[in-house]
Design a protein around this motif. Structure first.
Motif, PDB file in Angstrom:
ATOM      1  N   LEU A 179       0.847  -1.189   0.000  1.00 36.60           N
ATOM      2  CA  LEU A 179       0.000   0.000   0.000  1.00 36.60           C
ATOM      3  C   LEU A 179       0.878   1.233   0.000  1.00 36.60           C
ATOM      4  O   LEU A 179       1.938   1.213   0.632  1.00 36.60           O
ATOM      5  CB  LEU A 179      -0.904   0.007   1.235  1.00 36.60           C
ATOM      6  CG  LEU A 179      -2.029  -1.024   1.238  1.00 36.60           C
ATOM      7  CD1 LEU A 179      -2.739  -0.995   2.586  1.00 36.60           C
ATOM      8  CD2 LEU A 179      -3.015  -0.765   0.120  1.00 36.60           C
ATOM      9  N   PRO A 180       0.551   2.280  -0.652  1.00 28.20           N
ATOM     10  CA  PRO A 180      -0.689   2.537  -1.372  1.00 28.20           C
ATOM     11  C   PRO A 180      -0.656   2.128  -2.836  1.00 28.20           C
ATOM     12  O   PRO A 180      -1.594   2.373  -3.574  1.00 28.20           O
ATOM     13  CB  PRO A 180      -0.828   4.057  -1.267  1.00 28.20           C
ATOM     14  CG  PRO A 180       0.583   4.532  -1.366  1.00 28.20           C
ATOM     15  CD  PRO A 180       1.398   3.481  -0.618  1.00 28.20           C
ATOM     16  N   TYR A 181       0.433   1.477  -3.295  1.00 29.26           N
ATOM     17  CA  TYR A 181       0.588   1.189  -4.718  1.00 29.26           C
ATOM     18  C   TYR A 181      -0.237  -0.013  -5.152  1.00 29.26           C
ATOM     19  O   TYR A 181      -0.935   0.056  -6.149  1.00 29.26           O
ATOM     20  CB  TYR A 181       2.069   1.010  -5.063  1.00 29.26           C
ATOM     21  CG  TYR A 181       2.910   2.097  -4.452  1.00 29.26           C
ATOM     22  CD1 TYR A 181       2.754   3.417  -4.839  1.00 29.26           C
ATOM     23  CD2 TYR A 181       3.814   1.822  -3.434  1.00 29.26           C
ATOM     24  CE1 TYR A 181       3.480   4.427  -4.242  1.00 29.26           C
ATOM     25  CE2 TYR A 181       4.556   2.824  -2.841  1.00 29.26           C
ATOM     26  CZ  TYR A 181       4.381   4.121  -3.241  1.00 29.26           C
ATOM     27  OH  TYR A 181       5.102   5.117  -2.644  1.00 29.26           O
ATOM     28  N   SER A 182      -0.117  -1.103  -4.441  1.00 29.31           N
ATOM     29  CA  SER A 182      -0.943  -2.305  -4.633  1.00 29.31           C
ATOM     30  C   SER A 182      -1.004  -2.805  -6.072  1.00 29.31           C
ATOM     31  O   SER A 182      -2.069  -3.179  -6.562  1.00 29.31           O
ATOM     32  CB  SER A 182      -2.359  -2.060  -4.107  1.00 29.31           C
ATOM     33  OG  SER A 182      -2.321  -1.712  -2.745  1.00 29.31           O
ATOM     34  N   ARG A 183       0.123  -2.817  -6.740  1.00 33.38           N
ATOM     35  CA  ARG A 183       0.167  -3.362  -8.098  1.00 33.38           C
ATOM     36  C   ARG A 183       0.088  -4.884  -7.994  1.00 33.38           C
ATOM     37  O   ARG A 183       0.740  -5.482  -7.163  1.00 33.38           O
ATOM     38  CB  ARG A 183       1.446  -2.951  -8.815  1.00 33.38           C
ATOM     39  CG  ARG A 183       1.743  -1.450  -8.826  1.00 33.38           C
ATOM     40  CD  ARG A 183       0.711  -0.650  -9.606  1.00 33.38           C
ATOM     41  NE  ARG A 183       1.208   0.651  -9.992  1.00 33.38           N
ATOM     42  CZ  ARG A 183       0.937   1.790  -9.348  1.00 33.38           C
ATOM     43  NH1 ARG A 183       0.168   1.802  -8.285  1.00 33.38           N
ATOM     44  NH2 ARG A 183       1.441   2.933  -9.797  1.00 33.38           N
ATOM     45  N   ARG A 184      -0.691  -5.507  -8.853  1.00 32.87           N
ATOM     46  CA  ARG A 184      -0.936  -6.952  -8.739  1.00 32.87           C
ATOM     47  C   ARG A 184      -0.495  -7.772  -9.944  1.00 32.87           C
ATOM     48  O   ARG A 184      -0.629  -8.974  -9.948  1.00 32.87           O
ATOM     49  CB  ARG A 184      -2.432  -7.211  -8.483  1.00 32.87           C
ATOM     50  CG  ARG A 184      -2.927  -6.633  -7.192  1.00 32.87           C
ATOM     51  CD  ARG A 184      -2.309  -7.365  -6.016  1.00 32.87           C
ATOM     52  NE  ARG A 184      -2.675  -6.706  -4.776  1.00 32.87           N
ATOM     53  CZ  ARG A 184      -1.841  -6.439  -3.795  1.00 32.87           C
ATOM     54  NH1 ARG A 184      -0.585  -6.777  -3.876  1.00 32.87           N
ATOM     55  NH2 ARG A 184      -2.250  -5.842  -2.711  1.00 32.87           N
ATOM     56  N   GLU A 185       0.026  -7.131 -10.989  1.00 33.43           N
ATOM     57  CA  GLU A 185       0.450  -7.883 -12.159  1.00 33.43           C
ATOM     58  C   GLU A 185       1.640  -8.774 -11.823  1.00 33.43           C
ATOM     59  O   GLU A 185       2.300  -8.588 -10.815  1.00 33.43           O
ATOM     60  CB  GLU A 185       0.874  -6.933 -13.291  1.00 33.43           C
ATOM     61  CG  GLU A 185      -0.170  -5.962 -13.754  1.00 33.43           C
ATOM     62  CD  GLU A 185      -0.061  -4.595 -13.068  1.00 33.43           C
ATOM     63  OE1 GLU A 185      -0.552  -3.626 -13.650  1.00 33.43           O
ATOM     64  OE2 GLU A 185       0.490  -4.496 -11.964  1.00 33.43           O
ATOM     65  N   ASP A 186       1.923  -9.726 -12.727  1.00 28.54           N
ATOM     66  CA  ASP A 186       3.152 -10.510 -12.585  1.00 28.54           C
ATOM     67  C   ASP A 186       4.330  -9.557 -12.790  1.00 28.54           C
ATOM     68  O   ASP A 186       4.164  -8.439 -13.297  1.00 28.54           O
ATOM     69  CB  ASP A 186       3.179 -11.664 -13.591  1.00 28.54           C
ATOM     70  CG  ASP A 186       3.230 -11.166 -15.028  1.00 28.54           C
ATOM     71  OD1 ASP A 186       4.347 -10.922 -15.528  1.00 28.54           O
ATOM     72  OD2 ASP A 186       2.147 -10.997 -15.632  1.00 28.54           O
TER      73      ASP A 186
END
Length: 121
Positions: free
Chosen positions: A95-102
């Protein structure tokens, strides 16, 4: 160099300036190159330890405090692989970015977002 000191804040300001310039050109640089560029500006920041990871995290937070802007630290890569270190991916997923890609998709997306975001400056 300690966080919160004038020396740290000056190095942080210069790091942000260096990374913004590189973002406009979609031109990643190695940790060693970033360390050398900071040294040319009067800051001793070793490439592999010390203040470097803290400065990168703070540069990213300064430019994207709410996580909506691209992550400047995506531009800094390992010489051996030409890709960011694991610290970048850990930061991107917090947090706060929370990027979820591979990893590959995340990095490519951030480079594209950086180029678009800073091209207008």
């Amino acid at each position: 160099m300690r966080k919160g000191t004038p020396e740290y804040e000056d190095a942080l300001a210069d790091m942000v300036e260096i990374l913004r310039d590189r973002a406009r050109r979609r031109a990643p640089l190695t940790y060693t190159d970033l360390s050398r560029e900071l040294a040319r500006r009067g800051h001793h920041v070793p490439p592999r330890f010390g203040a470097m990871p803290h400065l990168l995290a703070d540069a990213t937070a300064q430019e994207s405090p709410d996580g909506s802007a691209p992550l400047l630290s995506a531009l800094v890569v390992l010489q051996a692989t030409g890709r960011p270190s694991g610290g970048f991916y850990e930061l991107a997923r917090r947090l706060p970015y929370s990027r979820r890609e591979d990893d590959d998709s995340l990095w490519e997306a951030e480079l594209t977002r950086l180029e678009r975001h800073y091209a207008s400056e």
